[in-house]
Design an enzyme around this catalytic site. Structure first.
Site: not given
Length: 219
Positions: A88-90, A96
């Site tokens: 996932n994006h952080p 992100t």
């Protein structure tokens, strides 16, 4: 073909996008298509981080559809629009945006967001526009992911998952039959042995009171 396969795998690592597309096409053509091609499987394992079992076919052979660190069993069927996302994006970081963690964007020296390994079992069918989300680690043998499903948690063996978010709507067989199939592991047998009993794979599969598992009701 063995020598030519070695050359193709080596050339794939040196080629650009057009060359790689051509090599994948050649490998498939020379070895009977993606269902049978060991060279295509070596290419995806070596250069794309995806392990694909024999006789599996479909969208898993489209570059970018299946994320790295994915292992796929034998006899699986993937719609060409099915996708897995293994990271996932952080959300916990200041931004992100991939500029700050993906080297392919040209601004980050290293990839700082880890992929989560995904294991997809044998005889799994993943339908049109189905999406396997990050944090899913396992999809069991014989499972079916319906068209458009968004899967956000592990899937048991022989479960049918549909909807967004994905949920188990039924199982393909009764618990007793599922136990027999998981014990049998038919997908590990040579294809020639399986083809010697075609009715078993072309009929509705039921368990009789006697305990014998047979095919019946020709589909």
């Amino acid at each position: 073909m063995k020598g030519a396969a070695e050359v193709l795998v080596w050339m794939y690592g040196k080629g650009g996008a057009r060359m790689r597309t051509l090599i994948r096409s050649l490998a498939g053509r020379w070895e009977g298509g993606e269902v049978y091609s060991p060279t295509l499987r070596r290419i995806f394992s070596t250069y794309h981080g995806v392990e694909i079992g024999m006789y599996t076919h479909g969208g898993c052979f489209k570059v970018g559809q299946i994320d790295r660190h994915t292992t796929i069993g034998r006899y699986c069927s993937f719609a060409h629009t099915a996708r897995t996302h293994n990271r996932n994006h952080p959300l916990e970081r200041k931004s992100t945006h991939a500029l700050f963690f993906n080297p392919r964007m040209g601004c980050s020296l290293q990839d700082s967001v880890a992929y989560i390994p995904l294991e997809i079992g044998n005889d799994v069918w993943i339908g049109h526009n189905a999406i396997i989300m990050p944090h899913v680690r396992h999809i069991g043998d014989g499972a079916v992911i319906a068209a458009g499903a968004v899967v956000n948690k592990d899937v048991p063996a022989y479960a049918v998952v549909a909807g967004n978010p994905g949920r188990v709507v039924r199982y393909r067989f009764s618990p007793d039959v599922i136990a027999v199939l998981l014990e049998e592991k038919w997908w590990e047998k040579p294809l020639e042995e399986l083809l010697a009993n075609p009715r078993e794979f072309r009929s509705n599969y039921e368990k009789l009171p006697s305990g014998d598992v047979v095919g019946c009701s020709e589909a």
